[in-house]
Write an enzyme that holds these catalytic residues in place. Structure first.
Site, PDB file in Angstrom:
ATOM      1  N   HIS A  76       0.722  18.445   0.645  1.00  0.00           N
ATOM      2  CA  HIS A  76       0.389  17.017   0.704  1.00  0.00           C
ATOM      3  C   HIS A  76       1.281  16.202   1.620  1.00  0.00           C
ATOM      4  O   HIS A  76       1.186  14.974   1.622  1.00  0.00           O
ATOM      5  CB  HIS A  76       0.464  16.391  -0.689  1.00  0.00           C
ATOM      6  CG  HIS A  76      -0.583  16.890  -1.619  1.00  0.00           C
ATOM      7  ND1 HIS A  76      -1.787  16.240  -1.811  1.00  0.00           N
ATOM      8  CD2 HIS A  76      -0.628  17.978  -2.394  1.00  0.00           C
ATOM      9  CE1 HIS A  76      -2.512  16.904  -2.685  1.00  0.00           C
ATOM     10  NE2 HIS A  76      -1.832  17.975  -3.059  1.00  0.00           N
ATOM     11  N   LYS A 134       4.679   4.233   6.326  1.00  0.00           N
ATOM     12  CA  LYS A 134       3.429   3.502   6.050  1.00  0.00           C
ATOM     13  C   LYS A 134       3.410   2.137   6.742  1.00  0.00           C
ATOM     14  O   LYS A 134       2.392   1.480   6.826  1.00  0.00           O
ATOM     15  CB  LYS A 134       3.230   3.343   4.544  1.00  0.00           C
ATOM     16  CG  LYS A 134       3.002   4.681   3.819  1.00  0.00           C
ATOM     17  CD  LYS A 134       2.809   4.486   2.326  1.00  0.00           C
ATOM     18  CE  LYS A 134       2.780   5.788   1.541  1.00  0.00           C
ATOM     19  NZ  LYS A 134       1.455   6.450   1.537  1.00  0.00           N
ATOM     20  N   THR A 140      -5.675   7.944   0.317  1.00  0.00           N
ATOM     21  CA  THR A 140      -6.888   7.904  -0.519  1.00  0.00           C
ATOM     22  C   THR A 140      -7.251   6.449  -0.822  1.00  0.00           C
ATOM     23  O   THR A 140      -8.411   6.143  -1.076  1.00  0.00           O
ATOM     24  CB  THR A 140      -6.692   8.679  -1.836  1.00  0.00           C
ATOM     25  OG1 THR A 140      -5.402   8.357  -2.368  1.00  0.00           O
ATOM     26  CG2 THR A 140      -6.788  10.167  -1.619  1.00  0.00           C
ATOM     27  N   LYS A 198     -10.931   4.283  -1.126  1.00  0.00           N
ATOM     28  CA  LYS A 198     -11.299   3.366  -2.216  1.00  0.00           C
ATOM     29  C   LYS A 198     -11.695   2.003  -1.641  1.00  0.00           C
ATOM     30  O   LYS A 198     -12.655   1.384  -2.089  1.00  0.00           O
ATOM     31  CB  LYS A 198     -10.131   3.232  -3.203  1.00  0.00           C
ATOM     32  CG  LYS A 198      -9.795   4.552  -3.891  1.00  0.00           C
ATOM     33  CD  LYS A 198      -8.413   4.552  -4.553  1.00  0.00           C
ATOM     34  CE  LYS A 198      -7.978   5.991  -4.847  1.00  0.00           C
ATOM     35  NZ  LYS A 198      -6.551   6.101  -5.197  1.00  0.00           N
ATOM     36  N   LYS A 233       0.059   0.208  -1.444  1.00  0.00           N
ATOM     37  CA  LYS A 233       0.461   1.614  -1.457  1.00  0.00           C
ATOM     38  C   LYS A 233       1.961   1.635  -1.665  1.00  0.00           C
ATOM     39  O   LYS A 233       2.608   0.591  -1.636  1.00  0.00           O
ATOM     40  CB  LYS A 233       0.090   2.299  -0.141  1.00  0.00           C
ATOM     41  CG  LYS A 233       0.530   1.512   1.109  1.00  0.00           C
ATOM     42  CD  LYS A 233       0.106   2.184   2.395  1.00  0.00           C
ATOM     43  CE  LYS A 233      -1.339   1.975   2.791  1.00  0.00           C
ATOM     44  NZ  LYS A 233      -2.159   3.150   2.731  1.00  0.00           N
ATOM     45  N   ARG A 234       2.530   2.840  -1.843  1.00  0.00           N
ATOM     46  CA  ARG A 234       3.982   2.902  -1.960  1.00  0.00           C
ATOM     47  C   ARG A 234       4.625   2.304  -0.708  1.00  0.00           C
ATOM     48  O   ARG A 234       4.056   2.369   0.387  1.00  0.00           O
ATOM     49  CB  ARG A 234       4.419   4.371  -2.137  1.00  0.00           C
ATOM     50  CG  ARG A 234       4.106   4.923  -3.495  1.00  0.00           C
ATOM     51  CD  ARG A 234       4.793   4.132  -4.580  1.00  0.00           C
ATOM     52  NE  ARG A 234       6.214   4.389  -4.570  1.00  0.00           N
ATOM     53  CZ  ARG A 234       6.860   5.105  -5.492  1.00  0.00           C
ATOM     54  NH1 ARG A 234       6.206   5.605  -6.525  1.00  0.00           N
ATOM     55  NH2 ARG A 234       8.156   5.299  -5.408  1.00  0.00           N
TER      56      ARG A 234
HETATM   57  C1  NBG Z   1       0.481  12.250  -0.532  1.00  0.00           C
HETATM   58  C2  NBG Z   1       0.226  11.850   0.901  1.00  0.00           C
HETATM   59  C3  NBG Z   1      -1.079  11.068   1.024  1.00  0.00           C
HETATM   60  C4  NBG Z   1      -2.190  11.855   0.375  1.00  0.00           C
HETATM   61  C5  NBG Z   1      -1.823  12.225  -1.044  1.00  0.00           C
HETATM   62  C6  NBG Z   1      -2.877  13.067  -1.715  1.00  0.00           C
HETATM   63  C7  NBG Z   1       2.607  13.107  -1.425  1.00  0.00           C
HETATM   64  C8  NBG Z   1       3.661  14.125  -1.311  1.00  0.00           C
HETATM   65  N1  NBG Z   1       1.622  13.149  -0.539  1.00  0.00           N
HETATM   66  O1  NBG Z   1      -1.371  10.851   2.369  1.00  0.00           O
HETATM   67  O2  NBG Z   1       1.288  11.082   1.383  1.00  0.00           O
HETATM   68  O3  NBG Z   1      -3.371  11.105   0.376  1.00  0.00           O
HETATM   69  O4  NBG Z   1      -0.623  12.963  -1.055  1.00  0.00           O
HETATM   70  O5  NBG Z   1      -3.170  14.191  -0.973  1.00  0.00           O
HETATM   71  O6  NBG Z   1       2.648  12.279  -2.308  1.00  0.00           O
END
Ligand code: NBG
Length: 808
Positions: A360, A554, A656, A660, A548-549
């Site tokens: 991920h 980002k 994701t 949404k 988002k975080r």
């Molecule tokens: C996150 C990514 C996102 C991705 C999500 C789900 C982690 C390690 N990775 O871009 O930063 O959408 O995983 O796949 O949290």
């Protein structure tokens, strides 16, 4: 159902609910608190789910179909009541009855705490995948940790993030069943010695510290079907809560110390998203749910398989969600060899066939590696097995690529005194996949290129998806109704049917209704902002949202700097023609991530400056919403006009939130990163606004240099003005954002914020022009909803089934 039947059902519901209230509270309905009303409803929900749950389990226990287990350190499930009611098909009924009984339905649902068992995308993805698996009637379960404290609650005090513990279990959790009879003992530390037992070399673990893993199961009910899968969350408990001999000798504190040390394992969720914290307790957590989960799978499998492990990997898939559960490989090997008596080769075959791995992130700082000494000490037998896996793997490499020592060393699972978890996961799985096309390409060509050369057939790509039930139907019921009125209800089971909305793209009646829905959702969010932030915003302004975080990659900073620039333009020219804009931010920063917290401070400082300035005539507003979580997200996405997806290209594996937003008709303003690229493909270039460096360009600069942020600074007066304002007191007396300023100029802007600034400002201008033409804008918005079918997590699960788990 005719109306008299419905009335009968309603009467029965009301009677049962009233009775339930008495049972759970000892009071009659009129005196029951909202919490008790919620608890009564939750019990009723559980009663109607549990028999289907038991039936599903009986069916699965026959081992007829292949079952998937998602091993994940996070499951960000969000509130469940609404999903249960809607999946059972009784939401309207319950809502109607509640109103007729004089109850506040929404307030009852709001009693549920939001289980913050994840940091962000990774954990939320798992929740969507569970939702989809059940909706598709597919046997798939979750296996994770029941953290006593989930992700912290974020408060904004004096513009800064303050973290408060999230005691989500304080009122109990009605949707779990504790199953102590299925507990597993997990062993840490100790020594291993080998013995010859009946002619077999056997490894015995001695002097270990045992911890009890107790499972709590949460039912995952499918949408309007009979399937109820399970999310199993493990809680750590001491074997004996109390050390009695110790107590009897008068050592009272020591007598309970063991209890709290044991419980510590499932006490807290580490609050890092896309970051690695090499703490011993985290490694304990990782082994904890892996060991407990695998043991139960093996026990259950054997029970229905004549006590044999034959055919295990034909019936069981163990899916490793990112590297945290990578110990699944050595742990399954341990069970097969030490407990089931199989030899290495047979065990290895089963292990590789059963395991699959999704990566991920490519951020180097997020790739897990554990010091050899720590691993050896805490998990002596597991470490031995990892060493052996590695020894055999290196031998294979030597055969395949003789004399290529440097390359073979770089692929070693154990290197430079660390165990590299991604390497372990790749070597012990039959498949490795990325979460969007670009991300998978980067894995193959860069991050895991060495492994790709060894195992070219192991690499796949499955683009993420999100649950349309949670993020469209349940969170945007007005849009759901409008869609169903227009194209029928087939889309509820197959999101690709949303394409039929394209037939309405020029229909003025549909247009108007579509716009009304968006406005109603914006008003709802505006009201939320008034009550929570004390800021009044114009619901007709552009709702431009980045949630988002908070992370450097980002680039909330790029957004914030642009807001400041827009402010400067308006100050210079109060008559500037522009559609009024409301910039909305939300997201948590990891508590130890200084820079991210500075960015929050910057955003709130800009909000103070802008919102208080009457000369802007409400053309610009900035709001930072505290404590972003799944429940807040459900209010935000439906209200968005613009979805900000502006990461440095190549860094966001997928995203994701972008999906949404799109499903709810927001226009993506994004870089060519992660799944944005596939959003562009799905909606076409006229329904999205993209800008900025490509991943290749970023990669090139990073590899060969050639970017100097100071050059951009010197050439662009807009940037000069904005950057000076960071440190000259504009943003509040005594407030200086020197660290941010330095990162951009002194440290050469590692995330290319200044490099992309101009392109971003142009893209924002384009957004403004498009929005000022409502016909075009609404058309774009409808196109986004209509083309979002591909981003349903039902599609992702179907891809996994076909490509990775090979379930036909
Ligand atoms: C996150 C990514 C996102 C991705 C999500 C789900 C982690 C390690 N990775 O871009 O930063 O959408 O995983 O796949 O949290």
């Amino acid at each position: 159902m005719n109306s008299s039947e419905r009335e009968k059902i309603k009467a029965a519901y009301k009677a049962t609910f009233t009775k339930k209230i008495e049972e759970v509270s000892g009071n009659c309905l009129a005196e029951a608190s909202l919490l008790k009303q919620y608890q009564a409803l939750a019990e009723m929900v559980m009663e109607s789910i549990t028999s289907q749950w038991a039936k599903t389990n009986t069916l699965y226990n026959k081992n007829e179909s292949k079952q998937v287990y998602f091993f994940s350190i996070e499951f960000l499930i969000g509130r469940l009541m609404k999903s249960y009611l809607s999946n059972l098909g009784v939401e309207d009924l319950v809502q109607e009855c509640s109103v007729e009984m004089g109850l506040d339905y929404e307030a009852i649902l709001a009693q549920e705490s939001d289980p913050g068992l994840g940091n962000g995308g990774l954990g939320r993805l798992m929740a969507c995948y569970l939702d989809s698996s059940s909706a598709m009637g597919m046997p798939a379960h979750g296996n994770g940790i029941r953290y006593k404290y989930g992700l912290f609650e974020q408060r904004i005090i004096n513009g800064e993030q303050i973290e408060v513990a999230d005691n989500w279990l304080k009122n109990g959790y009605p949707f779990e069943i504790r199953n102590p009879d299925k507990s597993v003992i997990v062993k840490y530390y100790g020594q291993i010695h080998s013995e010859n037992i009946n002619g077999n070399l056997t490894f015995v673990h001695e002097n270990y510290e045992p911890i009890m893993a107790v499972p709590y199961d949460v039912p995952i009910k499918g949408y309007r079907n009979e399937t109820v899968n399970s999310l199993r969350l493990w809680s750590a408990e001491p074997l004996e809560a109390f050390d009695l001999p110790c107590f009897n000798q008068g050592h009272f504190l020591n007598a309970v110390r063991h209890k709290s040390e044991a419980e510590a394992i499932s006490q807290i969720l580490y609050p890092n998203d896309n970051g690695f914290d090499g703490k011993l307790l985290r490694l304990k957590q990782e082994y904890f749910f892996v060991c407990a989960g695998i043991k139960r799978i093996v026990v259950d499998f054997k029970r229905s398989n004549n006590n044999s492990m034959d055919g295990f990997s034909d019936k069981i898939c163990i899916h490793i969600n990112d590297t945290h559960p990578a110990l699944c490989g050595p742990e399954l090997m341990r069970v097969l060899m030490d407990e089931e008596g199989l030899g290495w080769d047979d065990s290895w075959k089963i292990t590789v066939a059963a395991l699959s791995f999704t990566n991920h992130t490519v951020l180097p700082e997020a790739l897990e590696k554990w010091p050899v000494d720590m691993m050896k000490d805490l998990l002596p037998r597991i470490y031995m097995i990892i060493e052996e896996i590695n020894r055999r793997f290196l031998l294979e490499l030597d055969n395949e690529f003789p004399y290529d020592l440097e390359r073979n060393h770089s692929l070693s699972i154990i290197r430079d005194n660390y165990v590299h978890m991604a390497s372990l996961a790749i070597v012990s799985s039959h498949s490795v996949n990325g979460v969007a096309a670009l991300h998978s390409k980067i894995l193959r060509e860069e991050t895991f290129n060495g492994y790709y050369q060894v195992f070219p057939n192991r690499f796949y790509s499955v683009t993420n998806g999100v649950s349309p039930r949670r993020f469209l139907m349940n969170s945007n019921p007005e849009l759901k109704t409008l869609i169903t009125e227009s194209i029928g209800s087939a889309w509820e089971h197959n999101l690709f049917h949303l394409k039929k909305l394209l037939n309405y793209i020029s229909d003025p009646v549909f247009y108007e209704k579509f716009e009304d829905v968006k406005l109603a959702n914006k008003i709802r969010l505006a009201n939320y902002m008034t009550s929570h932030n004390n800021v009044n915003v114009d619901p007709h302004s552009i709702f431009d949202i980045q949630v988002k975080r908070i992370h450097e990659y980002k680039r909330q900073l790029l957004n914030a700097l642009h807001v400041l620039y827009l402010y400067n333009r308006l100050k210079e020219n109060p008559n500037l023609e522009m559609a009024p804009r409301t910039f909305i931010f939300a997201g948590k920063a990891a508590p130890g991530y200084y820079y991210a917290k500075e960015v929050i401070k910057l955003i709130t400082a800009i909000a103070e400056l802008v919102n208080a300035d009457p000369t802007l005539h409400d053309k610009l507003k900035v709001v930072f919403l505290a404590n972003f979580n799944v429940s807040l997200a459900e209010i935000i996405y439906p209200a968005a006009n613009i979805s900000e997806q502006i990461s440095t290209a190549g860094k966001e594996a997928s995203g994701t939130g972008n999906m949404k937003f799109m499903m709810n008709g927001a226009i993506t303003l994004g870089t060519m990163d992660g799944a944005n690229i596939e959003i562009l493909e799905a909606v076409g270039p006229s329904n999205i606004v993209t800008f900025g460096l490509s991943a290749d360009e970023v990669h090139h600069y990073q590899k060969y240099g050639g970017y100097r942020s100071i050059d951009i600074f010197e050439q662009d007066p807009r940037i000069q003005q904005v950057l000076h304002q960071l440190i000259d007191g504009t943003l509040g007396h005594g407030l200086s954002f020197q660290a941010i300023y330095d990162s951009l100029l002194l440290y050469n802007d590692g995330y290319f914020v200044l490099k992309d600034f101009s392109a971003y400002a142009d893209a924002q201008n384009q957004v403004d022009h498009l929005f000022r033409n409502p016909t075009i804008w609404t058309k774009m918005s409808i196109s986004n909803v209509a083309n979002s079918g591909i981003f349903s997590s039902d599609r992702s699960i179907a891809d996994y089934q076909r490509e990775i788990w090979k379930i036909i």
